[in-house]
Design a protein around this motif. Structure first.
Motif, PDB file in Angstrom:
ATOM      1  N   ALA A 405       0.824  -1.207   0.000  1.00  0.00           N
ATOM      2  CA  ALA A 405       0.000   0.000   0.000  1.00  0.00           C
ATOM      3  C   ALA A 405       0.858   1.257   0.000  1.00  0.00           C
ATOM      4  N   GLY A 406       0.460   2.224  -0.820  1.00  0.00           N
ATOM      5  CA  GLY A 406       1.092   3.529  -0.829  1.00  0.00           C
ATOM      6  C   GLY A 406       2.155   3.733  -1.885  1.00  0.00           C
ATOM      7  N   THR A 407       2.651   2.648  -2.496  1.00  0.00           N
ATOM      8  CA  THR A 407       3.721   2.819  -3.484  1.00  0.00           C
ATOM      9  C   THR A 407       3.211   3.513  -4.744  1.00  0.00           C
ATOM     10  N   GLY A 408       1.930   3.351  -5.055  1.00  0.00           N
ATOM     11  CA  GLY A 408       1.359   4.073  -6.190  1.00  0.00           C
ATOM     12  C   GLY A 408       1.289   5.570  -5.930  1.00  0.00           C
ATOM     13  N   ASP A 409       1.018   5.965  -4.689  1.00  0.00           N
ATOM     14  CA  ASP A 409       1.016   7.382  -4.331  1.00  0.00           C
ATOM     15  C   ASP A 409       2.418   7.967  -4.491  1.00  0.00           C
ATOM     16  N   VAL A 410       3.419   7.173  -4.125  1.00  0.00           N
ATOM     17  CA  VAL A 410       4.803   7.615  -4.284  1.00  0.00           C
ATOM     18  C   VAL A 410       5.130   7.823  -5.761  1.00  0.00           C
ATOM     19  N   LEU A 411       4.723   6.879  -6.597  1.00  0.00           N
ATOM     20  CA  LEU A 411       4.972   7.004  -8.034  1.00  0.00           C
ATOM     21  C   LEU A 411       4.302   8.258  -8.598  1.00  0.00           C
ATOM     22  N   ALA A 412       3.084   8.522  -8.177  1.00  0.00           N
ATOM     23  CA  ALA A 412       2.376   9.713  -8.656  1.00  0.00           C
ATOM     24  C   ALA A 412       3.103  10.986  -8.247  1.00  0.00           C
ATOM     25  N   GLY A 413       3.618  11.022  -7.023  1.00  0.00           N
ATOM     26  CA  GLY A 413       4.363  12.188  -6.568  1.00  0.00           C
ATOM     27  C   GLY A 413       5.640  12.395  -7.368  1.00  0.00           C
ATOM     28  N   ILE A 414       6.340  11.309  -7.674  1.00  0.00           N
ATOM     29  CA  ILE A 414       7.556  11.414  -8.497  1.00  0.00           C
ATOM     30  C   ILE A 414       7.198  11.967  -9.868  1.00  0.00           C
ATOM     31  N   ALA A 415       6.143  11.419 -10.471  1.00  0.00           N
ATOM     32  CA  ALA A 415       5.743  11.859 -11.807  1.00  0.00           C
ATOM     33  C   ALA A 415       5.394  13.345 -11.814  1.00  0.00           C
ATOM     34  N   ALA A 416       4.669  13.812 -10.794  1.00  0.00           N
ATOM     35  CA  ALA A 416       4.315  15.228 -10.720  1.00  0.00           C
ATOM     36  C   ALA A 416       5.561  16.098 -10.597  1.00  0.00           C
ATOM     37  N   SER A 417       6.520  15.625  -9.822  1.00  0.00           N
ATOM     38  CA  SER A 417       7.771  16.353  -9.678  1.00  0.00           C
ATOM     39  C   SER A 417       8.504  16.489 -11.000  1.00  0.00           C
ATOM     40  N   ARG A 418       8.512  15.411 -11.790  1.00  0.00           N
ATOM     41  CA  ARG A 418       9.218  15.446 -13.076  1.00  0.00           C
ATOM     42  C   ARG A 418       8.492  16.352 -14.078  1.00  0.00           C
ATOM     43  N   VAL A 419       7.169  16.351 -14.044  1.00  0.00           N
ATOM     44  CA  VAL A 419       6.417  17.275 -14.903  1.00  0.00           C
ATOM     45  C   VAL A 419       6.729  18.714 -14.513  1.00  0.00           C
ATOM     46  N   ALA A 420       6.729  18.994 -13.206  1.00  0.00           N
ATOM     47  CA  ALA A 420       6.995  20.349 -12.738  1.00  0.00           C
ATOM     48  C   ALA A 420       8.399  20.813 -13.109  1.00  0.00           C
ATOM     49  N   SER A 421       9.319  19.868 -13.254  1.00  0.00           N
ATOM     50  CA  SER A 421      10.694  20.232 -13.605  1.00  0.00           C
ATOM     51  C   SER A 421      10.834  20.594 -15.072  1.00  0.00           C
ATOM     52  N   GLY A 422       9.777  20.382 -15.856  1.00  0.00           N
ATOM     53  CA  GLY A 422       9.789  20.764 -17.256  1.00  0.00           C
ATOM     54  C   GLY A 422       9.673  19.619 -18.234  1.00  0.00           C
ATOM     55  N   CYS A 423       9.558  18.389 -17.745  1.00  0.00           N
ATOM     56  CA  CYS A 423       9.420  17.232 -18.637  1.00  0.00           C
ATOM     57  C   CYS A 423       8.019  17.171 -19.234  1.00  0.00           C
ATOM     58  N   THR A 424       7.916  16.626 -20.428  1.00  0.00           N
ATOM     59  CA  THR A 424       6.608  16.281 -20.969  1.00  0.00           C
ATOM     60  C   THR A 424       6.000  15.176 -20.123  1.00  0.00           C
ATOM     61  N   PRO A 425       4.679  15.005 -20.166  1.00  0.00           N
ATOM     62  CA  PRO A 425       4.096  13.889 -19.420  1.00  0.00           C
ATOM     63  C   PRO A 425       4.704  12.540 -19.809  1.00  0.00           C
ATOM     64  N   PHE A 426       5.023  12.363 -21.086  1.00  0.00           N
ATOM     65  CA  PHE A 426       5.586  11.099 -21.566  1.00  0.00           C
ATOM     66  C   PHE A 426       6.964  10.856 -20.959  1.00  0.00           C
ATOM     67  N   LEU A 427       7.814  11.857 -20.996  1.00  0.00           N
ATOM     68  CA  LEU A 427       9.151  11.715 -20.419  1.00  0.00           C
ATOM     69  C   LEU A 427       9.092  11.626 -18.904  1.00  0.00           C
ATOM     70  N   ALA A 428       8.213  12.395 -18.294  1.00  0.00           N
ATOM     71  CA  ALA A 428       8.074  12.362 -16.835  1.00  0.00           C
ATOM     72  C   ALA A 428       7.685  10.974 -16.357  1.00  0.00           C
ATOM     73  N   ALA A 429       6.778  10.318 -17.077  1.00  0.00           N
ATOM     74  CA  ALA A 429       6.360   8.972 -16.696  1.00  0.00           C
ATOM     75  C   ALA A 429       7.516   7.994 -16.806  1.00  0.00           C
ATOM     76  N   GLN A 430       8.305   8.111 -17.872  1.00  0.00           N
ATOM     77  CA  GLN A 430       9.458   7.217 -18.017  1.00  0.00           C
ATOM     78  C   GLN A 430      10.440   7.390 -16.861  1.00  0.00           C
TER      79      GLN A 430
END
Length: 464
Positions: A405-430
């Motif tokens: 439990a909770g590892t999906g929330d962690v993944l979502a937070g990482i992805a949001a951080s990468r988007v905020a850093s300037g990545c496209t959603p596609f690159l941020a997800a990778q």
């Protein structure tokens, strides 16, 4: 022909067409078989270390590869037994059998078993007698190796066509990766995977295996907003949103804000809490780099209205968890291409139902959802599949300890951080999937979601 693309992942039809292009350019089926068999034999040689080897050969060209392997190993002084339940039926396999010049046996035991019964293109279950032979030989050896693909596997879907297929220590892919090498449930039984390139060129629109990310340190003149402001919309269950906020903070974002009606003892002091009931000022902030909604949101009408308001903002969104359950076609506008959705398989199925999508299998569902909505879709799970405007990406397997439990929330937070850093959603997800996987490796066995967050700085550092 274009240069070789070793990270491409081909369907059975694409692989056959690629081999035909090589033949049209002067190769023969026999020369390709010799090349593939030699590459596979090298891997078997390394694994066997000179110990006895048994090769199970089918009637097609995969069986032909097996005869080449047997001949070349014998030339190196290895004791090789060949089991051939049926004779070769293709011209190339007949030639390979003659060049081996040995006599098959009905059964053998030893150290290494090599499965060359069926490869790419199998679409029906193994017969009872062939399944029994395959299983008996695997059980009679210390290690099993699959050549190209384990027998009994659908190359294009990763489906196991029979129950209780053997597990392998090594799978040697020939020519190009196949989808089953990276899709569950088949990939779970393949052990280490290695690719031997026979000269296949790049195939247009092929699925790709994601590349290792290359992250960077902040610029010398960086500040918290240039590194990215992530705003997370909280809801009925604060723990999930706080986990996501901590993950965003440790995955590169310079500023993390949580929109929640009240504070919580687990909220770190360096995550800004915005308790304003009116989210408009926060959502209208021009410095906002990414908005995450879903972890702990709840499924009430109030949660639905929060989702509508978030989607009406101009910020790129990461949609996760409850937001995916609440999402409906009337909520999405023209900006959907800027958003990333991160459904697990159950949420993906619910989204397909909500958007009137009929598709079979995780890959086709994710592809259809992207085409219907414009969203970049990360279909997460034991096998992660990413579909977006830049194509389709598969990923190396991640730790099974992530099933907590909770590892999906962690993944979502990482992805949001990468988007905020300037990545496209596609690159941020990778990047997010691979940072997440590296953190799981660092955390070791039996970790919690909080342990995973604690490992994120070291995981990020691994890609600098």
């Amino acid at each position: 022909m274009k240069a070789a693309a070793p990270q491409q992942i081909l369907t059975a039809d694409q692989m056959r067409a690629s081999e035909q292009r090589l033949i049209d350019q002067g190769e023969t089926v026999e020369s390709l078989m010799e090349r593939a068999g030699a590459g596979a034999a090298d891997w078997v040689w390394r694994l066997s270390a000179g110990r006895p080897v048994t090769v199970l050969c089918g009637s097609g060209n995969n069986g032909g590869d097996g005869y080449v392997i047997a001949r070349l190993l014998e030339q190196r002084g290895v004791a090789v037994s060949v089991v051939a339940p049926m004779g070769p039926k293709t011209d190339a396999a007949v030639t390979a059998r003659k060049r081996w010049a040995g006599t098959p046996v009905d059964f053998a035991s030893g150290e290494v078993f090599v499965d060359c019964l069926f490869g790419t293109g199998l679409a029906r279950p193994l017969s009872d007698d062939l399944l029994a032979k395959l299983t008996q030989l695997s059980d009679a050896h210390a290690l099993s190796v699959a050549i190209d693909l384990p027998s009994g596997v659908d190359s294009d879907t990763g489906e196991c066509l029979n129950d209780e297929l053997p597990h392998y220590a090594l799978t040697v892919a020939l020519g190009a990766w196949k989808r089953a090498h990276w899709l569950m449930p088949a990939c779970a039984a393949m052990g280490s995977r290695h690719l031997f390139d026979i000269g296949v060129g790049a195939v247009e629109n092929a699925v790709q295996l994601t590349q290792r990310p290359c992250l960077s340190a902040p610029a010398r003149d960086a500040h918290k907003y240039s590194r990215g402001l992530v705003t997370i919309i909280g809801g009925e269950m604060p723990g999930a949103a706080i986990l996501a906020a901590k993950a965003a903070q440790h995955a590169g974002a310079g500023y993390v804000k949580l929109l929640a009606p009240h504070s919580h003892p687990d909220l770190p002091a360096d995550i800004v809490l915005d308790e304003n009931e009116d989210m408009s000022p926060a959502l209208d902030d021009k410095r906002l780099g990414a908005l995450l909604i879903g972890p702990g949101l709840g499924r009430s009408e109030k949660a639905r209205q929060k989702l509508r308001q978030a989607l009406a903002s101009s910020a790129p969104l990461v949609l996760d968890a409850d937001a995916l359950t609440l999402l409906s076609p009337d909520m999405l506008g023209d900006g959907a291409a800027a958003h990333l959705a991160t459904p697990h398989e159950g949420e993906l199925a619910s989204l397909c139902e909500a958007f009137g999508i009929s598709a079979n299998g995780k890959l086709e569902e994710a592809r259809a959802l992207h085409e219907a909505t414009g969203l970049t879709v990360l279909a997460k799970g034991s096998d992660n599949i990413l579909v977006g405007s830049s194509g389709i990406r598969f990923f190396p397997p991640t730790s099974p300890w992530l099933s907590t439990a909770g590892t999906g929330d962690v993944l979502a937070g990482i992805a949001a951080s990468r988007v905020a850093s300037g990545c496209t959603p596609f690159l941020a997800a990778q990047q997010a999937v691979q940072i997440h996987a590296e953190a799981a490796r660092i955390a070791g066995p039996v970790f919690s979601a909080s342990d995973l967050v604690d490992a994120l700085p070291r995981a990020y550092a691994a890609f600098l």
